[in-house]
Write a protein that holds these residues in place. Structure first.
Motif, PDB file in Angstrom:
ATOM      1  N   ARG A   1       1.146  -1.190  -0.060  1.00 58.67           N
ATOM      2  CA  ARG A   1       0.172   0.128  -0.163  1.00 58.67           C
ATOM      3  C   ARG A   1       0.648   1.274  -0.167  1.00 58.67           C
ATOM      4  O   ARG A   1       1.049   2.206  -1.546  1.00 58.67           O
ATOM      5  N   ASP A   2       1.908   1.206   1.061  1.00 63.29           N
ATOM      6  CA  ASP A   2       2.505   2.810   1.037  1.00 63.29           C
ATOM      7  C   ASP A   2       3.216   2.798  -0.829  1.00 63.29           C
ATOM      8  O   ASP A   2       3.689   3.818  -1.043  1.00 63.29           O
ATOM      9  N   ALA A   3       4.021   1.712  -1.158  1.00 63.30           N
ATOM     10  CA  ALA A   3       5.189   1.600  -2.271  1.00 63.30           C
ATOM     11  C   ALA A   3       3.903   2.435  -2.945  1.00 63.30           C
ATOM     12  O   ALA A   3       4.325   2.842  -3.589  1.00 63.30           O
ATOM     13  N   VAL A   4       2.181   1.829  -3.337  1.00 64.73           N
ATOM     14  CA  VAL A   4       1.694   2.439  -4.498  1.00 64.73           C
ATOM     15  C   VAL A   4       1.614   3.837  -4.304  1.00 64.73           C
ATOM     16  O   VAL A   4       1.787   4.582  -5.171  1.00 64.73           O
ATOM     17  N   VAL A   5       1.420   4.205  -3.246  1.00 67.12           N
ATOM     18  CA  VAL A   5       0.466   5.925  -2.665  1.00 67.12           C
ATOM     19  C   VAL A   5       1.684   6.041  -3.043  1.00 67.12           C
ATOM     20  O   VAL A   5       1.575   7.483  -3.684  1.00 67.12           O
TER      21      VAL A   5
ATOM     22  N   VAL B   1      -3.474  -1.339  -9.960  1.00 68.58           N
ATOM     23  CA  VAL B   1      -2.821  -1.207  -8.958  1.00 68.58           C
ATOM     24  C   VAL B   1      -2.987   0.287  -7.962  1.00 68.58           C
ATOM     25  O   VAL B   1      -3.457  -0.069  -6.903  1.00 68.58           O
ATOM     26  N   VAL B   2      -3.139   1.426  -8.815  1.00 67.97           N
ATOM     27  CA  VAL B   2      -3.249   2.436  -8.239  1.00 67.97           C
ATOM     28  C   VAL B   2      -5.089   2.073  -7.740  1.00 67.97           C
ATOM     29  O   VAL B   2      -5.231   3.182  -6.573  1.00 67.97           O
ATOM     30  N   ARG B   3      -5.644   1.878  -8.774  1.00 66.38           N
ATOM     31  CA  ARG B   3      -7.199   2.381  -8.467  1.00 66.38           C
ATOM     32  C   ARG B   3      -7.719   1.671  -7.418  1.00 66.38           C
ATOM     33  O   ARG B   3      -8.416   1.978  -6.214  1.00 66.38           O
ATOM     34  N   GLN B   4      -7.517   0.490  -7.280  1.00 62.44           N
ATOM     35  CA  GLN B   4      -7.253  -0.429  -6.372  1.00 62.44           C
ATOM     36  C   GLN B   4      -6.884  -0.752  -4.419  1.00 62.44           C
ATOM     37  O   GLN B   4      -6.991  -0.950  -4.069  1.00 62.44           O
ATOM     38  N   ILE B   5      -5.219   0.095  -4.751  1.00 61.60           N
ATOM     39  CA  ILE B   5      -5.139   0.642  -3.676  1.00 61.60           C
ATOM     40  C   ILE B   5      -5.706   1.914  -3.065  1.00 61.60           C
ATOM     41  O   ILE B   5      -6.242   2.228  -1.906  1.00 61.60           O
ATOM     42  N   ALA B   6      -6.018   2.598  -3.976  1.00 60.49           N
ATOM     43  CA  ALA B   6      -7.532   3.698  -3.262  1.00 60.49           C
ATOM     44  C   ALA B   6      -9.113   3.392  -3.454  1.00 60.49           C
ATOM     45  O   ALA B   6      -9.413   4.080  -2.051  1.00 60.49           O
ATOM     46  N   PHE B   7      -9.226   1.972  -3.423  1.00 59.81           N
ATOM     47  CA  PHE B   7     -10.518   1.681  -2.981  1.00 59.81           C
ATOM     48  C   PHE B   7      -9.926   1.139  -1.719  1.00 59.81           C
ATOM     49  O   PHE B   7     -10.940   0.891  -1.171  1.00 59.81           O
ATOM     50  N   TYR B   8      -8.629   0.916  -1.205  1.00 57.66           N
ATOM     51  CA  TYR B   8      -8.610  -0.056  -0.160  1.00 57.66           C
ATOM     52  C   TYR B   8      -8.537   0.806   0.641  1.00 57.66           C
ATOM     53  O   TYR B   8      -8.875   0.377   1.599  1.00 57.66           O
ATOM     54  N   ASP B   9      -7.807   1.807  -0.062  1.00 57.78           N
ATOM     55  CA  ASP B   9      -7.591   3.284   1.259  1.00 57.78           C
ATOM     56  C   ASP B   9      -9.130   3.580   1.836  1.00 57.78           C
ATOM     57  O   ASP B   9      -9.244   3.590   2.458  1.00 57.78           O
ATOM     58  N   PHE B  10      -9.686   3.676   0.398  1.00 56.04           N
ATOM     59  CA  PHE B  10     -11.186   3.828   0.592  1.00 56.04           C
ATOM     60  C   PHE B  10     -12.221   2.952   2.317  1.00 56.04           C
ATOM     61  O   PHE B  10     -12.739   3.544   2.950  1.00 56.04           O
TER      62      PHE B  10
ATOM     63  N   MET C   1     -14.258  10.412  -1.928  1.00 53.52           N
ATOM     64  CA  MET C   1     -13.490  11.739  -2.523  1.00 53.52           C
ATOM     65  C   MET C   1     -12.046  11.956  -1.838  1.00 53.52           C
ATOM     66  O   MET C   1     -11.201  12.264  -2.976  1.00 53.52           O
ATOM     67  N   SER C   2     -11.833  11.611  -0.935  1.00 58.11           N
ATOM     68  CA  SER C   2     -10.653  11.981  -0.255  1.00 58.11           C
ATOM     69  C   SER C   2      -9.558  11.154  -1.107  1.00 58.11           C
ATOM     70  O   SER C   2      -8.715  11.823  -0.807  1.00 58.11           O
ATOM     71  N   VAL C   3     -10.095   9.850  -1.191  1.00 57.77           N
ATOM     72  CA  VAL C   3      -8.871   8.592  -2.192  1.00 57.77           C
ATOM     73  C   VAL C   3      -8.964   9.221  -3.567  1.00 57.77           C
ATOM     74  O   VAL C   3      -7.871   8.730  -4.438  1.00 57.77           O
ATOM     75  N   GLN C   4      -9.839   9.455  -3.639  1.00 59.93           N
ATOM     76  CA  GLN C   4     -10.306   9.746  -5.686  1.00 59.93           C
ATOM     77  C   GLN C   4      -9.178  11.205  -5.871  1.00 59.93           C
ATOM     78  O   GLN C   4      -8.024  11.389  -6.924  1.00 59.93           O
ATOM     79  N   ASP C   5      -8.817  12.392  -5.309  1.00 60.51           N
ATOM     80  CA  ASP C   5      -8.413  13.484  -5.420  1.00 60.51           C
ATOM     81  C   ASP C   5      -6.862  13.262  -5.180  1.00 60.51           C
ATOM     82  O   ASP C   5      -6.394  13.023  -6.087  1.00 60.51           O
TER      83      ASP C   5
ATOM     84  N   MET D   1     -16.440  15.607 -11.217  1.00 60.71           N
ATOM     85  CA  MET D   1     -17.462  16.467 -12.229  1.00 60.71           C
ATOM     86  C   MET D   1     -19.068  16.740 -10.532  1.00 60.71           C
ATOM     87  O   MET D   1     -19.150  15.259  -9.387  1.00 60.71           O
ATOM     88  N   GLU D   2     -19.815  17.530 -10.852  1.00 71.76           N
ATOM     89  CA  GLU D   2     -21.193  16.858  -9.370  1.00 71.76           C
ATOM     90  C   GLU D   2     -21.608  15.783  -9.037  1.00 71.76           C
ATOM     91  O   GLU D   2     -21.601  15.327 -10.836  1.00 71.76           O
ATOM     92  N   GLY D   3     -21.959  14.725  -8.339  1.00 68.82           N
ATOM     93  CA  GLY D   3     -22.358  13.797  -8.899  1.00 68.82           C
ATOM     94  C   GLY D   3     -21.138  12.331  -8.239  1.00 68.82           C
ATOM     95  O   GLY D   3     -21.691  11.236  -8.173  1.00 68.82           O
ATOM     96  N   TYR D   4     -20.087  12.824  -8.674  1.00 76.44           N
ATOM     97  CA  TYR D   4     -19.019  11.860  -8.580  1.00 76.44           C
ATOM     98  C   TYR D   4     -18.833  11.009  -7.623  1.00 76.44           C
ATOM     99  O   TYR D   4     -18.363   9.957  -7.055  1.00 76.44           O
ATOM    100  N   GLU D   5     -18.929  11.878  -7.058  1.00 76.32           N
ATOM    101  CA  GLU D   5     -19.115  11.310  -5.157  1.00 76.32           C
ATOM    102  C   GLU D   5     -19.753  10.691  -4.879  1.00 76.32           C
ATOM    103  O   GLU D   5     -18.910   8.997  -3.993  1.00 76.32           O
ATOM    104  N   THR D   6     -20.776   9.950  -6.100  1.00 78.33           N
ATOM    105  CA  THR D   6     -21.304   8.985  -5.379  1.00 78.33           C
ATOM    106  C   THR D   6     -21.328   7.224  -6.308  1.00 78.33           C
ATOM    107  O   THR D   6     -21.558   5.741  -6.505  1.00 78.33           O
ATOM    108  N   PHE D   7     -19.235   7.375  -6.465  1.00 75.19           N
ATOM    109  CA  PHE D   7     -19.306   5.846  -7.412  1.00 75.19           C
ATOM    110  C   PHE D   7     -18.756   5.071  -7.424  1.00 75.19           C
ATOM    111  O   PHE D   7     -18.561   3.867  -7.744  1.00 75.19           O
ATOM    112  N   TRP D   8     -19.070   5.752  -5.980  1.00 77.85           N
ATOM    113  CA  TRP D   8     -18.470   3.692  -4.422  1.00 77.85           C
ATOM    114  C   TRP D   8     -19.628   3.124  -4.766  1.00 77.85           C
ATOM    115  O   TRP D   8     -19.301   2.250  -4.569  1.00 77.85           O
ATOM    116  N   ALA D   9     -20.959   3.741  -4.810  1.00 80.11           N
ATOM    117  CA  ALA D   9     -22.003   2.504  -4.716  1.00 80.11           C
ATOM    118  C   ALA D   9     -22.129   1.346  -5.936  1.00 80.11           C
ATOM    119  O   ALA D   9     -22.677   0.387  -5.585  1.00 80.11           O
ATOM    120  N   TYR D  10     -21.328   1.594  -6.912  1.00 79.48           N
ATOM    121  CA  TYR D  10     -21.450  -0.034  -7.898  1.00 79.48           C
ATOM    122  C   TYR D  10     -20.384  -1.252  -7.727  1.00 79.48           C
ATOM    123  O   TYR D  10     -20.611  -1.923  -8.116  1.00 79.48           O
TER     124      TYR D  10
END
Length: 610
Positions: free
Chosen positions: A281-285, A465-474, A497-501, A511-520
């Motif tokens: 996790r640390d190496a990827v971040v 790698v990056v997206r999945q570690i961001a998901f893990y942090d979420f 949003m804290s991990v996406q940015d 965009m407004e609404g992207y904050e809900t994309f965790w849902a799927y």
């Protein structure tokens, strides 16, 4: 011993297309001819009696067994596991073919209910095994070579010893599982499968709408992204309820068990040390700036934009040929790449195409994404795709077939030892993908095609790698926050949003609404903390592939031996023949440097192929 269902795995790289040729469908008769088949009733009846007999013969007596007696006990347990797995594989695969069909949903639930009831008397097995002293068990292994083969099974059970509850509580948790997490999982699956999205006059399902995020037409990508956001927002209270409930249920069980962190159970299941995961996790971040931030800045320039929007993240490059790849061509590409590595690999993969082991087409109600389900060791795996004909779909085929090859080879270990932990389960799939990518790259006819292929591979690796570690942090943040109380949809949105940015970098507007994309994302629901296994697998394969390119002696033989081992060996033991060690922090840098090197190549090519 409630059998897990083959959870659909979202593939962020699935694409759209037409004129694909005849796509294969599953033939599930190798499991059972039909839901009302006498063979299925026979096995269900056998299972009920076998579980009752097992409990009658062994409950309260495991500590007194000699080596031969313990071996017979384990073999009987394994046969029960195999029959229950066969039934639930059939029920689960039928369901994922059409999740909106009430009959299929009922059949799967009824099978799960019966098997949970039948197997409840077996809960004593792991509890009693864990009360046997270490020296007594070791003496049994020394006395019987056949029993010693199952030592990894005992080691996994005993890893849970510190977190074991009373016999009565363990039986209660087993019994109520069908109305706990699995019921919420099913609600999530059925809700997702039933969602409809209105995009430029078309009514689409989730998979087809997500596919539009890779469309050449930017307006169409934007329309899809905004419709996804609107539909997720309209349903966000339900998704927040699902996540609040499952996260709280996990917190309660973890607290009763005395697990130190929400991630502990996943690490134990994966047979991986927490410090190894944290090193990954640390190496990827730490690598975000030289990986995703750097790549997306390149992509922003290629697309001629001041800022990337979220609907540009998986957009095709301007010079990309919007071709559709027919099924037969996709099959040839993957099998040719497998053959170049080792003919044996293609020979194992080939039957999937003509024996009804792949379900490839997109159909109403079918689960989104792609997966390979191993079923049981005396049948064969089944692969599910949503094939729509783009180059990255070929990569998904190569990926899932890699799983299939791995599962076929590991079947020789038997039902209790064939299954690999998630951290190693991605090895053959990602390696198969890499072989196919390298084959296509070598055949690129000009620098522009090579650039598109390289960029596509970099994007896939960033997604893995990056997206999945961001998901893990979420997930880590979600589970930690839930311990402080109920989370509103806005609370969960803010964590997302804290991990996406952080992970995507300054090239993006959100965009407004992207904050809900965790849902799927189904992994958060089906398998908490599953996601880091993708990054683990990708990093492991990048390091492994580097060893292959360096000409490691007898690499193919060592590789097949590793796959044949299934879940019988720890990652240290499996990687040692290649001179690799995942517990070494530098190991992850080796894999990440491969991605960084590809971005170096893209930067060097920019002037000549932009």
């Amino acid at each position: 011993m409630t059998l897990p269902l083959p959870a659909p795995v979202f593939d962020a790289n699935a694409q759209g297309g037409k004129d694909l040729g005849k796509l294969p469908e599953w033939d599930l008769t190798d499991l059972y001819p039909a839901p009302d088949a006498p063979e299925l009733k026979r096995d269900m009846d056998w299972l009920e009696k076998a579980c009752a007999d097992f409990a009658s013969d062994y409950e309260g007596k495991l500590a007194g067994l000699d080596a031969a007696g313990m071996l017979e006990c384990v073999l009987r347990y394994e046969k029960i596991d195999l029959i229950a797995g066969r039934i639930m594989s059939f029920a689960g695969l039928r369901y994922y073919q059409q999740t909106t069909d009430p009959e299929r949903a009922k059949f799967m639930s009824d099978c799960q209910d019966k098997i949970t009831t039948y197997t409840t008397p077996l809960v004593f097995f792991s509890l009693e095994i864990n009360r046997i002293p270490d020296d007594q068990l070791d003496a049994l292994f020394e006395a019987n070579e056949d029993l010693a083969r199952y030592k990894p099974v005992f080691e996994r059970l005993r890893a849970m010893r510190p977190y074991q509850l009373s016999d009565e509580l363990e039986k209660f948790l087993h019994d109520q599982s069908v109305v706990g997490a699995s019921a919420w999982n099913k609600l999530f699956d059925e809700t997702m499968a039933g969602l409809e999205f209105q995009v430029q006059g078309e009514t689409l399902g989730l998979e087809a709408t997500l596919n539009l995020l890779t469309d050449h037409d930017r307006a169409r990508r934007e329309a899809a992204a905004r419709e996804l956001a609107a539909t997720f927002t309209n349903n966000i209270k339900l998704f927040a309820r699902v996540h609040n409930t499952l996260t709280k249920e996990k917190e309660i069980e973890d607290r009763w068990r005395g697990m130190p962190t929400p991630q502990t159970g996943r690490h134990l299941a994966n047979h991986v040390e927490p410090e190894v995961v944290e090193a990954l996790r640390d190496a990827v971040v730490n690598a975000y700036p030289k990986l995703s931030h750097r790549y997306y800045e390149l992509k922003r320039k290629w697309l001629g934009l001041d800022k990337l929007e979220v609907w540009d993240r998986n957009a095709p490059l301007p010079m990309e040929d919007p071709r559709t790849i027919g099924w037969d061509d996709a099959r040839s590409m993957v099998l040719d790449a497998y053959t170049d590595f080792a003919p044996k690999m293609a020979e194992i993969a080939e039957p999937f195409f003509h024996k009804g082991w792949i379900d490839a087409g997109v159909k109403p109600g079918k689960a989104p994404g792609a997966f390979a389900h191993p079923t049981v060791v005396d049948v064969h795996p089944y692969v599910m795709l949503n094939y729509l004909g783009k180059p990255r779909d070929v990569m998904t085929l190569a990926h899932e077939l890699g799983h299939g090859v791995h599962q076929v080879l590991a079947a020789g270990q038997g039902e209790l030892l064939a299954s690999t932990p998630l951290t190693l389960a991605e090895t053959a799939s990602v390696f198969g993908e890499m072989l196919t990518f390298r084959k296509l790259l070598a055949k690129a006819k000009d620098p522009a095609e090579k650039k598109v292929l390289l960029a596509g591979k970099v994007e896939d690796m960033i997604n893995t790698v990056v997206r999945q570690i961001a998901f893990y942090d979420f997930e880590c943040k979600l589970h930690a926050a839930r311990r402080g109380g109920e989370l509103t949809p806005d609370d969960i949105n803010a964590l997302w949003m804290s991990v996406q940015d952080e992970s995507l970098g300054p090239a993006f507007n959100f965009m407004e609404g992207y904050e809900t994309f965790w849902a799927y994302i189904p992994h958060f629901v089906h398998s908490p903390f599953y996601v880091y296994a993708y990054a683990f697998g990708d990093g492991l394969v990048n390091a492994l592939y580097a060893v292959y390119e360096e000409g490691n002696p007898d690499f193919q033989d060592k590789y097949f031996e590793m796959l044949k081992a299934g879940g019988s060996k720890h990652h240290k033991e499996l990687l040692a023949p290649f001179g690799l060690d995942a517990s070494d922090p530098k190991f992850w840098d080796k894999g990440l440097s491969m991605i960084s090197g590809m971005i170096d190549e893209l930067e060097a090519m920019e002037d000549g192929a932009a």
